[in-house]
Design an enzyme around this catalytic site. Sequence first.
Site, PDB file in Angstrom:
ATOM      1  CG  HIS A  63      -1.638   5.245 -15.565  1.00 18.57           C
ATOM      2  ND1 HIS A  63      -0.408   4.830 -15.108  1.00 18.57           N
ATOM      3  CD2 HIS A  63      -2.385   4.115 -15.716  1.00 18.57           C
ATOM      4  CE1 HIS A  63      -0.406   3.515 -14.997  1.00 18.57           C
ATOM      5  NE2 HIS A  63      -1.592   3.050 -15.350  1.00 18.57           N
ATOM      6  CG  HIS A  72      -9.426   3.983  -1.811  1.00 21.73           C
ATOM      7  ND1 HIS A  72     -10.202   2.862  -1.594  1.00 21.73           N
ATOM      8  CD2 HIS A  72      -8.135   3.546  -1.760  1.00 21.73           C
ATOM      9  CE1 HIS A  72      -9.424   1.819  -1.426  1.00 21.73           C
ATOM     10  NE2 HIS A  72      -8.170   2.198  -1.516  1.00 21.73           N
TER      11      HIS A  72
END
Length: 496
Positions: free
Chosen positions: A303, A391
């Site tokens: 993150h 992705h």
Amino acid sequence: MPPILPDFSTSVKLKYVKLGYQYLVNHILTLTLIPVMLAIFIQVLRMGPDEILNLWKSLHFDLIQILCSSFFIIFVATVYFMSKPRTIFLVDYACFKPPVTCRVPFSTFMEHSRLILKDNPKSVEFQMRILERSGLGEETCLPPAIHYIPPKPTMEAARGEAELVIFSAMDALFQKTGLKPKDIDILIVNCSLFSPTPSLSAMVINKYKLRSNIKSFNLSGMGCSAGLISIDLARDLLQVHPNSNAVVVSTEIITPNYYQGNERAMLLPNCLFRMGGAAILLSNRRSERRRAKYRLVHVVRTHKGADDKAYRCVFEEQDKEGKVGISLSKDLMAIAGEALKSNITTIGPLVLPASEQLLFLLTLIGRKIFNPKWKPYIPDFKQAFEHFCIHAGGRAVIDELQKNLQLSTEHVEASRMTLHRWGNTSSSSLWYELGYIEAKGRMKKGDRIWQIAFGSGFKCNSAVWKCNKTIKTPIDGPWADCIDRYPVHIPEVVKL
């Protein structure tokens, strides 16, 4: 003209030298112990029977020593097995296949754009340029409410899309696995932008009349990598609750989030995002070991939200006219690269063979001590994984990862074909890619899979799976009727 020098990289067969180095380093312990064991065995053979008998008699054992040793061994074994984390199995999964009536060919998309944005032809032209270079095909789908002119993004229509996508995926999962609603102990639903009250997880519980003591979670606002966050949450819960089944539902509801303004940074998602969803069954039950497709090995989450640029690079906001949309920053790819670098630094030591880690360490030491301008060594992740599910966020994302990780065309084929056939389906795209690999009959027992996803915030998340058994080519699923046509050639620019 001087004679052309031969290509030494091929004439000397350096690839065999590298293979030899990898084998030597990766099996150094075995190669060291074998000579030692052979020497001991030869020495024992040289001893006579009397010497061996005297050696055995010199070892004195009494009852107390035997009992203490046995108790110690049992105690250590108990502590080891109790502290060992439970194995998490992916029993099976199902992907949503939109109906043909939701298909949006390029011509339809552009015609709608011209009618909706008739007062701003530059915005229409911008969308056309994006679509030409997007890597999407002619069969991607948008929900029924977006087919109206102008679109009708009502709450009722959004709920209708959620019910269609989620219930279809759940029904397919029940059919494939034989799972019954009362057998679900944990339910996790992730949808980033549509977060109604009651929640989507409550909607699933109401539809299938799940148990009153079910542990349900609804994740929103976590972007395209929320699917792997859900997997991580399910893993943690399954470590705490023995003999349990967890169902994860990953989707993105398009209906309320179709931008109808003129800001280019907000028009971009309209060209890329399409309908999609997946339902995944995870379990820690030992009885599922034999039929489960995969075993979860690692989940690594990164993150970068502490950095302001990373935090705002994918941002939902209003434009000057008060219309809500998702704004994509120009710094997105650079921020994604930094997040990927941090994620790779964490996951590398967990998955890379010793030979790659040693080369990376030696290069790092050389750069620090001798010459900072030395080119950093990029570990060969193809040594750690047979399959890559990147992705399908866009063509640029796949291109950048292929380049940085030095992957072949076949390694990124599943990602490119998923983007072409289904578009960016957000958190569920990884499961369409896994389905593509299975539909091609490439998944063998022992194969390792690396799923990589990016999301707002900004996040980069990874999951590592190991195949439990050779998977037969499925006769159903979203790829069943079109897998024979793939892979297809995707030109750099499709002229519209």
